[in-house]
Design an enzyme around this catalytic site. Structure first.
Site, mmCIF file in Angstrom:
data_model
loop_
_atom_site.group_PDB
_atom_site.id
_atom_site.type_symbol
_atom_site.label_atom_id
_atom_site.label_comp_id
_atom_site.label_asym_id
_atom_site.label_seq_id
_atom_site.Cartn_x
_atom_site.Cartn_y
_atom_site.Cartn_z
ATOM 1 N N SER A 41 0.810 -1.224 0.000
ATOM 2 C CA SER A 41 0.000 0.000 0.000
ATOM 3 C C SER A 41 0.844 1.276 0.000
ATOM 4 O O SER A 41 0.358 2.345 -0.397
ATOM 5 C CB SER A 41 -0.880 0.038 1.254
ATOM 6 N N ARG A 110 -0.064 -8.321 24.339
ATOM 7 C CA ARG A 110 -1.105 -8.217 25.383
ATOM 8 C C ARG A 110 -0.761 -8.910 26.690
ATOM 9 O O ARG A 110 -1.105 -8.436 27.759
ATOM 10 C CB ARG A 110 -2.417 -8.842 24.880
ATOM 11 N N CYS A 149 -11.413 -9.309 20.510
ATOM 12 C CA CYS A 149 -12.790 -8.814 20.329
ATOM 13 C C CYS A 149 -13.854 -9.650 21.041
ATOM 14 O O CYS A 149 -14.925 -9.144 21.361
ATOM 15 C CB CYS A 149 -13.106 -8.694 18.846
ATOM 16 N N SER A 179 -16.330 -10.304 10.096
ATOM 17 C CA SER A 179 -15.429 -9.136 10.077
ATOM 18 C C SER A 179 -14.332 -9.262 11.128
ATOM 19 O O SER A 179 -13.314 -8.573 11.053
ATOM 20 C CB SER A 179 -16.213 -7.835 10.287
ATOM 21 N N GLY A 180 -14.517 -10.159 12.082
ATOM 22 C CA GLY A 180 -13.485 -10.410 13.094
ATOM 23 C C GLY A 180 -12.229 -11.013 12.501
ATOM 24 O O GLY A 180 -11.172 -11.008 13.131
ATOM 25 N N GLU A 202 -7.956 -18.425 19.486
ATOM 26 C CA GLU A 202 -8.978 -17.557 20.081
ATOM 27 C C GLU A 202 -9.392 -18.019 21.487
ATOM 28 O O GLU A 202 -9.576 -17.204 22.388
ATOM 29 C CB GLU A 202 -10.195 -17.551 19.147
ATOM 30 N N LYS A 205 -6.795 -17.094 23.997
ATOM 31 C CA LYS A 205 -6.770 -15.632 24.225
ATOM 32 C C LYS A 205 -7.912 -15.235 25.146
ATOM 33 O O LYS A 205 -7.735 -14.469 26.087
ATOM 34 C CB LYS A 205 -6.924 -14.877 22.902
ATOM 35 N N HIS A 242 -20.127 -10.031 17.767
ATOM 36 C CA HIS A 242 -19.862 -11.348 18.356
ATOM 37 C C HIS A 242 -20.919 -11.629 19.430
ATOM 38 O O HIS A 242 -21.113 -10.817 20.349
ATOM 39 C CB HIS A 242 -18.476 -11.379 18.998
#
Ligand SMILES: NC(=O)c1ccc[n+]([C@@H]2O[C@H](COP(=O)([O-])OP(=O)(O)OC[C@H]3O[C@@H](n4cnc5c(N)ncnc54)[C@H](OP(=O)(O)O)[C@@H]3O)[C@@H](O)[C@H]2O)c1
Length: 350
Positions: A41, A110, A149, A179-180, A202, A205, A242
């Site tokens: 980009s 995180r 999320c 979209s996640g 996931e 997390k 979600h």
């Protein structure tokens, strides 16, 4: 007239990056001055490099802005980061080292012990961990993160329960929007008319981040919350939002009206400080038997409110309910924006 603080977006062309662009367009304190993404980009006008997927038009000023290389030279001091974890692990420390305040969405740092993982309604005081970061001492830069999320919706529902009754056990099953997975994300042939019972890393997390968020800050570390927790994560054919089916065992007995009151009355630091992105009501309970649903409830509180419904007794633990939150707003860009607003008010962005 007060001038706005210039900010940059790292990973600006992706789904979360676009959500940042959208949410920052009319922000009262911050103004986008720099956009960066991969070398695919770099050098192109943003409007051409990003396949714009938001429902509001791309801001014309930013459509013309040239995408910069993802390097700290020339970047503003405040960076919203929306990079894949592997790239974030390399780039976020580089920006922090160069003196930038990196407000990150990625999972890369995180769980690092000196990196605050923050939802301002839940654990605003954890930002004090920033004092332990070597970047902060050397260059003034730092990294602060928001959770995954799906952990964020869950933790919004659990925080008032932990506060009032204490939590002993949590079981959560997610139904996570496409979209996640970013853009282009999951192939349409894989997800249409289908449920995928696996999202890489996931479940781990959700479990570890939820405990860190509800943990106690003890000097230079966070002692994770001690409750037992099990998460199962599924990808479903929903665009945004979600949904999670949750069962909890509480330490103290609670009547359903008390639980609903704890959710509806939950207010915290962002509401007290009147932060610009803070929803008036961070958690709302909806009584209709067939809600929440992403189609009707995902945009509650401009996407910053978690909607809960279907509270009922659980045959195994004490109570079960459903929680819904917007994954790219409350679960990503909105979460980071609220963190940055908290940091600004607390003097970390001066
Ligand atoms: N989507 C969600 O609901 C959600 C929620 C919470 C957290 N997150 C996290 O937020 C991060 C971004 O997610 P997303 O959904 O926005 O992903 P995405 O749509 O795939 O976007 C990824 C972004 O990273 C950029 N990028 C890729 N390789 C790069 C490189 N080598 N150097 C610099 N930039 C590079 C891409 O730029 P190009 O366009 O140039 O390739 C793009 O801007 C991830 O860590 C994700 O786990 C996502």
């Amino acid at each position: 007239m007060q001038t706005k603080t210039p900010v940059g977006i790292l990973g600006a062309t992706g789904i979360v990056g676009q959500r940042f662009v959208q949410m920052l367009e009319h922000h009262p304190w911050f103004e986008v001055a720099w956009l960066a993404a991969s070398d695919r980009s770099e050098g192109r006008p943003y409007g051409e490099a990003a396949r714009w997927r938001m429902k509001t038009p791309i801001p014309p000023r930013l459509a013309e802005m040239q995408v910069s290389p993802a390097q700290p030279g020339g970047a503003p001091k405040i960076i919203f980061a929306a990079l894949d974890a592997a790239i974030a692990a390399e780039l976020e420390p580089r920006f922090a080292e160069a003196g930038c305040a990196v407000v990150s969405n990625s999972s890369a740092l995180r769980m690092q012990s000196d990196v605050p993982l923050v939802v301002p309604e839940v654990n605003a005081e954890h930002v004090k961990l920033l004092a332990c970061q070597s970047w902060r001492r050397k260059s003034g830069g730092f990294v602060v993160t928001n959770p995954n999320c799906s952990a964020i919706g869950l933790v919004m529902a659990l925080a008032p329960l932990e506060q009032h009754f204490g939590i002993e056990t949590v079981m959560a099953v997610t139904m996570q929007a496409v979209s996640g997975a970013g853009y282009p994300g999951v192939a349409s042939l894989d997800i249409l008319g289908n449920v995928i019972p696996y999202i890489a890393k996931e479940e781990e997390k959700m479990e570890e981040e939820t405990r860190k968020l509800l943990g106690r800050l003890n000097g230079a570390k966070v002692v994770p919350a001690a409750f037992g927790m099990s998460a199962q994560c599924n990808r479903v054919s929903v665009e945004d939002g979600h949904t999670e089916s949750v069962s909890v065992k509480l330490k103290k007995k609670a009547a359903p009206e008390e639980i609903i009151e704890a959710w509806n009355d939950f207010r915290s630091v962002p509401q007290e400080l009147k932060l610009p992105s803070a929803p008036e009501q961070p958690v709302r309970y909806i009584a209709a038997a067939d809600r929440p649903q992403p189609r009707f409830d995902v945009d509650s509180g401009q996407g910053m409110t978690a909607t809960i419904g279907r509270l009922r007794p659980c045959g195994v633990l004490d109570w079960k309910f459903t929680v819904l939150s917007h994954n790219t707003i409350r679960g990503a860009a909105g979460a980071a924006l609220l963190n940055a607003e908290l940091l600004k008010v607390r003097g970390y962005l001066d």
